[in-house]
Design an enzyme around this catalytic site. Structure first.
Site, PDB file in Angstrom:
ATOM      1  N   HIS A   1      20.374  73.532  34.733  1.00 32.40           N
ATOM      2  CA  HIS A   1      19.352  73.569  33.687  1.00 32.40           C
ATOM      3  C   HIS A   1      18.336  74.661  34.018  1.00 32.40           C
ATOM      4  CE1 HIS A   1      21.097  69.589  33.048  1.00 32.40           C
ATOM      5  NE2 HIS A   1      20.563  69.587  31.846  1.00 32.40           N
TER       6      HIS A   1
ATOM      7  N   PRO B   1      16.612  59.372  33.903  1.00 32.62           N
ATOM      8  CA  PRO B   1      16.319  58.992  32.517  1.00 32.62           C
ATOM      9  C   PRO B   1      14.911  59.420  32.124  1.00 32.62           C
ATOM     10  CG  PRO B   1      17.315  57.169  33.722  1.00 32.62           C
ATOM     11  CD  PRO B   1      16.976  58.223  34.737  1.00 32.62           C
ATOM     12  N   LEU B   2      14.806  60.153  31.041  1.00 32.73           N
ATOM     13  CA  LEU B   2      13.519  60.735  30.654  1.00 32.73           C
ATOM     14  C   LEU B   2      12.481  59.653  30.366  1.00 32.73           C
ATOM     15  CD1 LEU B   2      14.814  63.637  28.405  1.00 32.73           C
ATOM     16  CD2 LEU B   2      13.812  63.821  30.679  1.00 32.73           C
TER      17      LEU B   2
ATOM     18  N   HIS C   1      18.580  75.360  27.460  1.00 36.56           N
ATOM     19  CA  HIS C   1      18.230  74.117  28.164  1.00 36.56           C
ATOM     20  C   HIS C   1      19.197  73.790  29.305  1.00 36.56           C
ATOM     21  CE1 HIS C   1      17.247  69.900  28.867  1.00 36.56           C
ATOM     22  NE2 HIS C   1      18.513  69.594  28.644  1.00 36.56           N
TER      23      HIS C   1
ATOM     24  N   GLU D   1       7.328  45.497  28.659  1.00 39.75           N
ATOM     25  CA  GLU D   1       8.229  45.118  29.750  1.00 39.75           C
ATOM     26  C   GLU D   1       8.826  46.332  30.454  1.00 39.75           C
ATOM     27  OE1 GLU D   1       8.386  41.801  26.669  1.00 39.75           O
ATOM     28  OE2 GLU D   1       8.619  43.979  26.618  1.00 39.75           O
TER      29      GLU D   1
ATOM     30  N   PHE E   1      13.876  39.259  28.477  1.00 39.04           N
ATOM     31  CA  PHE E   1      13.139  40.503  28.257  1.00 39.04           C
ATOM     32  C   PHE E   1      13.366  41.517  29.371  1.00 39.04           C
ATOM     33  CE2 PHE E   1       9.995  37.625  25.842  1.00 39.04           C
ATOM     34  CZ  PHE E   1      10.873  37.553  24.775  1.00 39.04           C
TER      35      PHE E   1
ATOM     36  N   HIS F   1      16.417  34.297  22.833  1.00 37.98           N
ATOM     37  CA  HIS F   1      15.717  34.113  24.103  1.00 37.98           C
ATOM     38  C   HIS F   1      16.588  33.478  25.177  1.00 37.98           C
ATOM     39  CE1 HIS F   1      12.297  35.182  21.744  1.00 37.98           C
ATOM     40  NE2 HIS F   1      11.402  34.819  22.637  1.00 37.98           N
TER      41      HIS F   1
END
Length: 711
Positions: free
Chosen positions: A50, A141-142, A287, A445, A473, A509
């Protein structure tokens, strides 16, 4: 888009820095040209990588590493160093090259050239990784890096508020976070940005490489918002730098102004050109692909370099950075003297601080755990509070947070102080200060867990972050939980409401499949304790796991307290709860359903004359670490005794340990807890019948052993 630079007024500290900038400014052009050609060469060498973002950010790096950031290349773990997080981690060559140029010993020139090579010992992976010198957090991960940076800044605030005294600011570092256009589109980053603004983390600066390009094209393909207005609305100061490709002096002014902020975190919007100087400059093509040999040659000619030479760093460029290791060691010496004086003036506090620096807990921390528990049925989420709250209250290493579920998760201890900006006055009357160790994350979360990774990454075990929410969650938070495990960070996640027994909230849930994800996740302990005693074992195991993340999975509903459970058994992953020499089946009980296995065993003998042995199995990964002999002793499958697991989760993974399972293959149902269990066949008589019939079919050779059967 042209935006005028915000006015910056200099104070005496910045004046000295700016004088230094002016002294060396004659070399800026050559340093920038050298850096950009080096990036192009590194990507072209193996035909990948990159290059675009790293090339566009060159001037930002010069301003930060040469002039503003406080760090020690030869003592990379210097405790009071500034922290730098590259959230747009694909631009990793930006960081690797500056680590080499500024003198980090591990980042030799040969190591730098290992980028995209087949060297298994390369220090230049495709995204920065925490175990390498100079890298504060693994960012792939961005958006994760933004939240990590918020956690790092919170760590500084908490330590400073707890330990600093007048004239002795033993913790005073700043956190810098580099982001790209894509980071600012990720939900986790936006959650963290909102939270940082609320907390007024003035020791945090986000530097935005604004080149208006993402993988698919220009950013306006998907995003046309006013990012500066959004950041101001979130409680951030905003500074614009229009010429981010060349204006090193302007960037230094902006960075110094950000460091001097008294009220808010700072967002510096720096306008750059991706792949500057290449034939794909300003486009998405710049990129993530090497520019090609001919274009790299053209770039070298245009910048005054020999197109037949590669990886050239001249003497002038080396000299530009040569004094930085010495400057860093001066920072280290000054800090060590400060801490020495601090310890002399405040000996008790100084001793505690040194234990925190070393990541040490008090030797007697286990004494804070109750030795026994009430005999009445107790939800294991309540048991979790009984076990952990005395520890959290007594030991300052623990930073405990919840995603807006304080009444449900039982993680708040008497007399807790909330981590808040000290001047905040809430309508509900819950206030605090930066020395507080209970964090109200709000309904965030994903950011909660990513921020906790930043807290844990500040220094090894200086903080042990604890998060809490409903288990379901943690599906929202899964990417951050994974990143914590990947980085060997000790983060403990207290997950409640972990079964269909949680009841009327229904299938949204009731976590049926989530345990399979976390049991499969490397370097993560997913532990389901069956009662208070096992919950104590779960917390002990999690606190002793210094390089591992843990999820402690607990129930909303009351569980019988079992006389057979043992806290030390949890550390082995599984252990024998009831042995029987003449057993013809092993029943595996897990977590909230552990008592079912005991009840079914009793009913099998009463009604069918079938003798069953019972095993508690709170953690598959811990069991896998045991010897073959121990595993055989517990399961007894080598003796031809079939095993049946009872757990209302997806059965995936139990095939390794059981021959059959009373598990679930569909989502839950909205019913009261007991009714939900009955609806799905988790009635003692029903389960007894299923297991008895299964054993009969085995005996009649209708079924094969070791061929998993879903009952």
């Amino acid at each position: 888009m042209a935006i005028a630079s915000a006015p910056v007024t200099a104070n005496s500290g910045r004046q000295s820095a700016m004088s230094f900038v002016q002294q060396l400014s004659k070399d800026h052009d050559l340093v920038l040209r050298t850096f950009r050609i080096l990036i192009a060469d590194l990507c072209q060498q193996f035909g990948g990588g990159h290059p675009g973002g790293a090339i566009g950010m060159a001037a930002i790096g010069v301003a930060l590493w040469r002039y503003v950031m406080r760090y020690a290349p030869h003592t990379p773990d210097f405790f009071n160093r500034d922290r730098f997080v590259l959230s747009n981690g694909h631009a990793c060559l930006f960081q690797y090259c500056f680590l080499h140029l500024t003198g980090y010993k591990a980042m030799t020139f040969e190591q730098l050239k290992s980028y995209h090579s087949d060297r298994v010992d390369a220090l230049c992976p495709g995204h920065p990784e925490i175990e390498h010198e100079g890298i504060e957090a693994t960012t792939g991960p961005l958006g994760q890096g933004v939240a990590n940076a918020v956690g790092l800044a919170m760590a500084t605030k908490n330590l400073a508020a707890t330990y600093n005294r007048p004239g002795y600011e033993v913790v005073s570092n700043h956190t810098w976070c580099m982001v790209g256009d894509a980071c600012l589109q990720e939900g986790v980053a936006l959650e963290a940005i909102s939270f940082a603004g609320h907390l007024k983390l003035n020791n945090l600066t986000v530097i935005y490489d604004n080149n208006q390009i993402s993988c698919d094209g220009s950013v306006d393909l998907t995003n046309t918002e006013d990012v500066n207005s959004k950041m101001r609305a979130c409680g951030w100061d905003v500074i614009d730098v229009e010429d981010g490709c060349y204006d090193v002096e302007g960037i230094v002014r902006a960075l110094e102004r950000a460091r001097a902020s008294h009220e808010k975190p700072t967002f510096i919007n720096i306008h750059t050109v991706i792949g500057l100087g290449s034939h794909v400059a300003g486009t998405a093509t710049a990129h993530g692909a090497a520019f090609g040999a001919s274009n790299v040659a053209e770039m070298k000619k245009a910048n005054g370099f020999n197109p037949d030479e590669s990886f050239v760093i001249g003497e002038t460029v080396h000299n530009f950075f040569h004094d930085l290791p010495a400057r860093g060691e001066r920072y280290v010496r000054e800090w060590n003297l400060l801490v020495k004086g601090y310890a002399a003036k405040y000996p008790e506090l100084g001793d505690i601080f040194q234990h925190r620096v070393r990541g040490e807990l008090p030797a007697n921390w286990k004494d804070l755990i109750p030795s026994s528990f009430p005999a009445k049925p107790t939800p294991s989420r309540v048991s979790s509070g009984l076990v952990f709250n005395p520890i959290a209250k007594g030991i300052p290493s623990f930073m405990v947070g919840t995603a807006d579920l304080t009444p449900s998760v039982n993680m708040a201890w008497p007399g807790k102080v909330d981590f808040q900006h000290p001047e905040l006055r809430t309508t509900c009357g819950i206030n605090g200060n930066y020395s507080g160790r209970y964090i109200h994350y709000g309904v965030r979360e994903h950011a909660m867990c990513a921020i906790s990774n930043g807290l844990a990454a500040f220094a090894p075990n200086t903080f042990i972050p604890v998060t809490s929410s409903f288990f379901m969650f943690y599906l929202y938070a899964a990417p951050a939980v994974r990143m914590g495990a990947l980085q060997d960070l000790q983060v403990i996640h207290a997950a409640t409401h972990d079964s269909i027994g949680m009841g009327e909230d229904g299938p949204t849930h009731q976590p049926i499949e989530l345990a399979s994800l976390y049991r499969a996740m490397p370097n993560l302990l997913y532990i389901r304790p069956g009662d208070s005693e096992e919950t104590a074992g779960a917390w002990i195991t999690a606190i002793e796991a210094k390089t591992t993340s843990t999820i402690i999975s607990t129930s909303r509903h009351a569980l019988p307290q079992l006389k057979q459970t043992r806290r030390e058994g949890v550390a082995k992953g599984a252990y024998i709860l009831e042995e029987a020499e003449s057993a013809t089946v092993t029943l595996i009980g897990v977590g909230a359903e552990l008592s079912f296995a005991l009840d079914v065993a009793k009913r099998l003998e009463e009604t069918r004359g079938i003798v069953a042995r019972v095993v508690s199995f709170p953690c598959q990964r811990l069991f896998e670490k045991q010897s073959v002999e121990y595993k055989r002793e517990v399961l007894q499958r080598h003796r031809g005794i079939p095993a049946v697991v009872i757990e209302p989760y997806a059965p995936n993974g139990w095939e390794r340990y059981a021959d059959a399972g009373i598990c679930l293959r569909r989502f839950g149902h909205s019913l009261p807890g007991n009714a939900a269990y009955n609806f799905f066949g988790y009635d003692i008589n029903v389960m007894t019948g299923k297991i008895g019939d299964y054993l009969k079919r085995l005996e009649d050779d209708e079924l094969l052993r070791r061929e998993f059967v879903d009952l």
